[in-house]
Design an enzyme around this catalytic site. Structure first.
Site, PDB file in Angstrom:
ATOM      1  N   LYS A  66      18.316 -47.086 -57.039  1.00 18.71           N
ATOM      2  CA  LYS A  66      17.488 -45.894 -56.777  1.00 18.71           C
ATOM      3  C   LYS A  66      17.942 -45.085 -55.559  1.00 18.71           C
ATOM      4  O   LYS A  66      17.729 -43.887 -55.496  1.00 18.71           O
ATOM      5  CB  LYS A  66      16.021 -46.300 -56.596  1.00 18.71           C
ATOM      6  CG  LYS A  66      15.351 -46.726 -57.893  1.00 18.71           C
ATOM      7  CD  LYS A  66      13.882 -46.999 -57.630  1.00 18.71           C
ATOM      8  CE  LYS A  66      13.116 -47.235 -58.899  1.00 18.71           C
ATOM      9  NZ  LYS A  66      11.664 -47.189 -58.693  1.00 18.71           N
ATOM     10  N   ASP A 102       7.552 -41.818 -59.655  1.00 15.55           N
ATOM     11  CA  ASP A 102       6.648 -42.953 -59.421  1.00 15.55           C
ATOM     12  C   ASP A 102       5.304 -42.480 -58.844  1.00 15.55           C
ATOM     13  O   ASP A 102       4.243 -42.947 -59.266  1.00 15.55           O
ATOM     14  CB  ASP A 102       7.274 -43.964 -58.451  1.00 15.55           C
ATOM     15  CG  ASP A 102       8.366 -44.787 -59.116  1.00 15.55           C
ATOM     16  OD1 ASP A 102       8.342 -44.930 -60.352  1.00 15.55           O
ATOM     17  OD2 ASP A 102       9.247 -45.280 -58.392  1.00 15.55           O
TER      18      ASP A 102
END
Ligand code: ATR
Length: 283
Positions: A66, A102
């Site tokens: 990420k 997210d």
């Protein structure tokens, strides 16, 4: 031309994103395939450069890439910049943008899945790792009233409470040992630890028992394997509302899907596919 999508991670075999993303593509009749790609750290750069091809809509990015993908992108959005992590890459005519869904996924799951608006609310956060950080930043954006961050390791909770304050929300840090008192006044409790997770450090554990959970609050466990964790069982026994982690997983994926395709995600179809897949894996 058939479109390509997928998720990269290392290892990646456990991901259920292909199941619910493919269900969404099929439901809307989009000619595309969502694949799993196990990409080793030293192959990330070449892989990301390859995403500029015309038939690639974009990808999801998961652990441990990420942060590693960021230098290879043309731009990152504000959520990704704040989080320091990208979970979605979009390819538009060879230009790659990085996003982090997210936070949005967490807020949408609270609002649409849990019927809960965090504005002005008191939130007890269990844990102070990467997942908790994303939740704290999202709750700051949604103008939560007060955050109490409870963690086994005091120093990490202190650091996260400081980050919350920097982002404009009142926050305090406590030890997990003191969690019972903080739970009493919470409107929302979010478990961001790996306690209760299959094959995790404390699979059979629950950080709160039914008698510690107010019947008026919503308990959101970000753990989705198993679907029904012991914390959610305790919360149900307390008469509290519950929200499973599968909701956040699907809503963050739905937000990615909307960026790639420009179409509204069929969230219910995705949720049903994800839930059925998890149920089949745990039986
Ligand atoms: P993630 O990215 O999933 O958040 P992480 O950054 O490793 O993963 O964070 C894991 C969280 O679960 C931390 O808050 C961790 O507590 P510590 O900071 O004290 O390590 C918490 N955690 C993991 N195992 C735990 C356990 N057995 N009991 C209590 N908390 C636990």
């Amino acid at each position: 031309m058939p479109q390509r999508l997928g998720i990269i991670g290392h290892p990646i075999g456990h991901s259920i994103s292909p199941v619910f993303q493919q269900a969404a593509l099929d439901h809307l009749g989009i000619d595309g395939t969502y694949q799993l790609w196990d990409v080793a750290p030293d192959a990330v750069e070449a892989f990301v450069q390859g995403l500029r091809e015309r038939d690639v809509l974009g990808i999801n990015v998961t652990v441990p890439h990420k942060e590693a993908v960021v230098p290879f992108l043309d731009e990152v959005d504000e959520w990704a910049a704040t989080a320091g992590a990208v979970n979605t890459i979009v390819n538009r005519q060879g230009r790659l943008t990085g996003h982090n869904t997210d936070g949005v996924g967490f807020l949408r799951s609270l609002q649409d899945g849990g019927g809960f608006d965090p504005e002005g609310k008191r939130v007890l956060i269990l844990g102070a790792g990467g997942a908790a950080r994303g939740v704290v930043l999202a709750l700051a954006r949604a103008r939560a009233g007060l955050l109490v961050i409870a963690n086994r390791t005091a120093e990490r909770a202190d650091r996260l409470a400081a980050l919350a304050e920097e982002n404009g929300v009142s926050a305090s840090a406590i030890l997990l040992l003191e969690v019972a008192r903080a739970a009493k006044s919470a409107d929302l409790i979010v478990n961001c630890t790996s306690v209760g997770m299959s094959h995790g450090p404390d699979e059979a554990g629950s950080l709160l028992t039914a008698n510690q959970i107010p019947s008026t609050c919503l308990v959101n466990d970000l753990v989705y394997n198993p679907l029904q964790t012991n914390l959610l069982r305790e919360a149900s026994n307390a008469g509290a509302a519950i929200l499973g982690g599968i909701q956040m997983l699907v809503y963050q994926g739905a937000a990615s899907f909307e960026m790639w395709t420009g179409q509204g995600a069929p969230v219910q179809v995705m949720l049903e596919a994800a839930t059925a897949e998890m149920a089949s894996r745990t039986h």
